[in-house]
Design an enzyme around this catalytic site. Structure first.
Site, mmCIF file in Angstrom:
data_model
loop_
_atom_site.group_PDB
_atom_site.id
_atom_site.type_symbol
_atom_site.label_atom_id
_atom_site.label_comp_id
_atom_site.label_asym_id
_atom_site.label_seq_id
_atom_site.Cartn_x
_atom_site.Cartn_y
_atom_site.Cartn_z
ATOM 1 N N LYS A 190 1.016 -1.260 0.123
ATOM 2 C CA LYS A 190 0.002 -0.189 -0.096
ATOM 3 C C LYS A 190 0.822 1.384 0.067
ATOM 4 O O LYS A 190 1.772 1.451 0.788
ATOM 5 C CB LYS A 190 -0.939 -0.072 1.351
ATOM 6 C CG LYS A 190 -1.838 1.366 1.362
ATOM 7 C CD LYS A 190 -2.983 1.087 2.239
ATOM 8 C CE LYS A 190 -3.652 2.354 2.498
ATOM 9 N NZ LYS A 190 -4.721 2.142 3.617
ATOM 10 N N ASP A 215 -13.868 4.894 9.108
ATOM 11 C CA ASP A 215 -14.245 4.688 7.752
ATOM 12 C C ASP A 215 -14.948 3.475 7.886
ATOM 13 O O ASP A 215 -14.453 2.777 6.720
ATOM 14 C CB ASP A 215 -13.062 5.272 6.978
ATOM 15 C CG ASP A 215 -13.409 5.740 5.414
ATOM 16 O OD1 ASP A 215 -14.587 6.008 5.290
ATOM 17 O OD2 ASP A 215 -12.547 5.890 4.856
HETATM 18 P P1 ADP Z 1 -7.593 3.857 1.086
HETATM 19 O O1 ADP Z 1 -7.062 4.300 2.091
HETATM 20 O O2 ADP Z 1 -6.965 4.612 -0.455
HETATM 21 O O3 ADP Z 1 -9.043 3.653 0.842
HETATM 22 P P2 ADP Z 1 -7.394 0.971 1.268
HETATM 23 O O4 ADP Z 1 -6.529 0.459 2.204
HETATM 24 O O5 ADP Z 1 -8.891 0.925 1.754
HETATM 25 O O6 ADP Z 1 -6.915 2.324 0.748
HETATM 26 O O7 ADP Z 1 -7.281 -0.177 0.077
HETATM 27 C C1 ADP Z 1 -7.841 0.186 -1.176
HETATM 28 C C2 ADP Z 1 -8.452 -0.882 -1.842
HETATM 29 O O8 ADP Z 1 -7.460 -1.987 -1.793
HETATM 30 C C3 ADP Z 1 -9.503 -1.711 -1.015
HETATM 31 O O9 ADP Z 1 -10.863 -1.340 -0.975
HETATM 32 C C4 ADP Z 1 -9.375 -3.101 -1.200
HETATM 33 O O10 ADP Z 1 -10.210 -3.251 -2.407
HETATM 34 C C5 ADP Z 1 -7.957 -3.328 -1.666
HETATM 35 N N1 ADP Z 1 -6.950 -3.666 -0.439
HETATM 36 C C6 ADP Z 1 -6.458 -2.947 0.330
HETATM 37 N N2 ADP Z 1 -5.801 -3.773 1.296
HETATM 38 C C7 ADP Z 1 -5.931 -5.030 0.768
HETATM 39 C C8 ADP Z 1 -5.434 -6.220 1.550
HETATM 40 N N3 ADP Z 1 -4.588 -6.425 2.436
HETATM 41 N N4 ADP Z 1 -5.733 -7.341 0.741
HETATM 42 C C9 ADP Z 1 -6.697 -7.331 -0.418
HETATM 43 N N5 ADP Z 1 -6.965 -6.240 -0.891
HETATM 44 C C10 ADP Z 1 -6.841 -5.095 -0.397
HETATM 45 MG MG MG Z 2 -10.198 2.494 1.669
#
Ligand code: ADP
Ligand code: MG
Length: 378
Positions: free
Chosen positions: A123, A228
């Site tokens: 991420k 959130d």
């Molecule tokens: P943001 O803060 O930009 O919303 P997120 O952490 O919510 O970031 O991640 C965005 C998207 O990426 C999530 O909605 C999910 O679909 C995917 N995602 C994030 N982390 C994971 C994970 N550990 N495993 C699988 N998918 C993930």
């Molecule tokens: Mg998110």
């Protein structure tokens, strides 16, 4: 849109990384880092550095810009990504790069692999790149700071997420296992499943509803509110168990607006279940149900993530407590010597692992890392 060719990690020399790191260091107190300063921080001859700087600009890891008072270099998103990815691959945390699986408001998400080929999630936090408009209304937050704003904010966002994830994971919360962090990058377990936003049917609607509401209460019993708690940040794994993700906006239950945030999380779940599953329950938790068994946020701040950082981050996310102007006790010029030392430390991490040769074995190209927002800050 800038493309990031991760394979290029292999072709950058350690001098290239030294210069890139020097720019990163220089940006701590310079909006633009003049070439001569970069050379001095990198502890390299000016002539040689000039050539490297040009090369790094060509690959869009740096940009050269004209300032009001002087010209200089700044790190691009891509340049920052490279530093973090290089460090993480030197530590043997990640070995190859796959596809982008998500673009959040404040992040880009990729699947990567560790040295044994197991999938992990990368991420990349990207704060301060999109909307300064919320912020501008309130205060000119970075007026006194420099353009390291986005660098700093992205880094503290990742730091906060990793700190909270570690504390929550230790306590058995259903979240992806946090693996490592560097700069603005968090590495975590890949959740095999989908966000609730993509799920149209579940076997046990009522049980899932209860489980999610219990999670909100359990968070609060540990002194935190997710903030959130919506269908994009709630995933269902292969066994239909909920997994919570996305933590930079978490707030303490002692936040002035804690009850509001708590109720908002509850309402998110209620509304979603009504909309998606046609399910309504008369039962939902209230802020008074909180017991506060264990104060998580105190412990988290002992992990290098400070209250001050949290304030700055929450302000950026529009969740700050007070409206009063915070005096920017402008970080005074740091000694170049100190920056040099920091470069040495960072280079040591990279150098130590170089030459072992196994790293990057399966490096593939990440298709794109969005770089188009670089210029939106000004
Ligand atoms: P943001 O803060 O930009 O919303 P997120 O952490 O919510 O970031 O991640 C965005 C998207 O990426 C999530 O909605 C999910 O679909 C995917 N995602 C994030 N982390 C994971 C994970 N550990 N495993 C699988 N998918 C993930
Ligand atoms: Mg998110």
């Amino acid at each position: 849109m800038g493309k990031l060719n991760v394979a290029m990690l292999r072709y950058l020399t350690s001098e290239d990384f030294r210069v890139l790191t020097a720019i990163e260091m220089g940006m701590k107190n310079h909006e633009l880092v003049p070439g001569a300063l970069a050379a001095s921080i990198a502890n390299l001859k000016h002539g040689g550095v000039h050539k490297i700087l040009k090369e790094l600009c060509k690959h869009k890891l740096l940009s050269y810009e004209r300032g009001k008072h002087y010209d200089g270099y700044r790190l691009t998103n891509q340049g920052y990504d490279y530093l973090a990815l290089k460090t993480l691959s030197s530590r043997k945390v990640i070995a190859s790069f796959g596809n982008q699986i998500g673009v959040g408001k404040e992040s880009n998400i990729y699947v990567v692999e560790d040295c044994d080929g197991n999938p992990l999630v990368l991420k990349l936090h990207r704060l301060g790149r999109t909307c300064f408009r919320n912020l501008k209304e309130k205060r000119d937050y970075h007026a006194h700071r420099n353009k390291a704003g986005w660098l700093y904010l992205s880094r503290i966002s990742a730091t906060k997420e990793f700190a909270y994830m570690s504390a929550l994971y230790e306590r058995g919360f259903p979240i992806p296992k946090p693996v490592d962090i560097n700069r603005h990058c968090v590495i975590m377990e890949l959740v095999k499943g989908d966000p609730l936003s993509r799920i149209s049917e579940v076997a046990h609607v009522e049980a899932l509803y209860d489980e999610l509401m219990n999670l909100i209460v359990r968070f609060a019993n540990h002194g935190v509110i997710h903030g959130d708690f919506n269908e994009f940040n709630l995933m269902l794994d292969e066994e239909e168990n909920p997994v919570v993700i996305d933590f930079p906006q978490m707030v303490s239950t002692s936040h002035a607006n804690a009850q509001l945030f708590f109720d908002r999380d509850v309402t998110c779940v209620k509304d979603f279940f009504r909309r998606r599953f046609g399910y309504e329950s008369s039962l939902h938790p209230t802020f008074d149900d909180i017991l506060r068994e264990d104060i998580l946020d105190v412990e988290v701040s002992a992990s290098g993530f400070t209250k001050k950082m949290d304030k700055e981050l929450l302000a950026q996310l529009g969740l700050d407590e007070s409206e009063e102007e915070e005096s920017c006790s402008g970080d005074e010029e740091e000694d170049i010597e100190e920056l040099r030392e920091e470069v040495e430390v960072k280079m040591k991490v990279l150098d130590k692992k170089d030459g072992e040769g196994k790293r990057n074995k399966g490096v593939e190209n990440i298709e794109t890392i969005d770089n188009k927002d670089m210029k939106t800050e000004s």
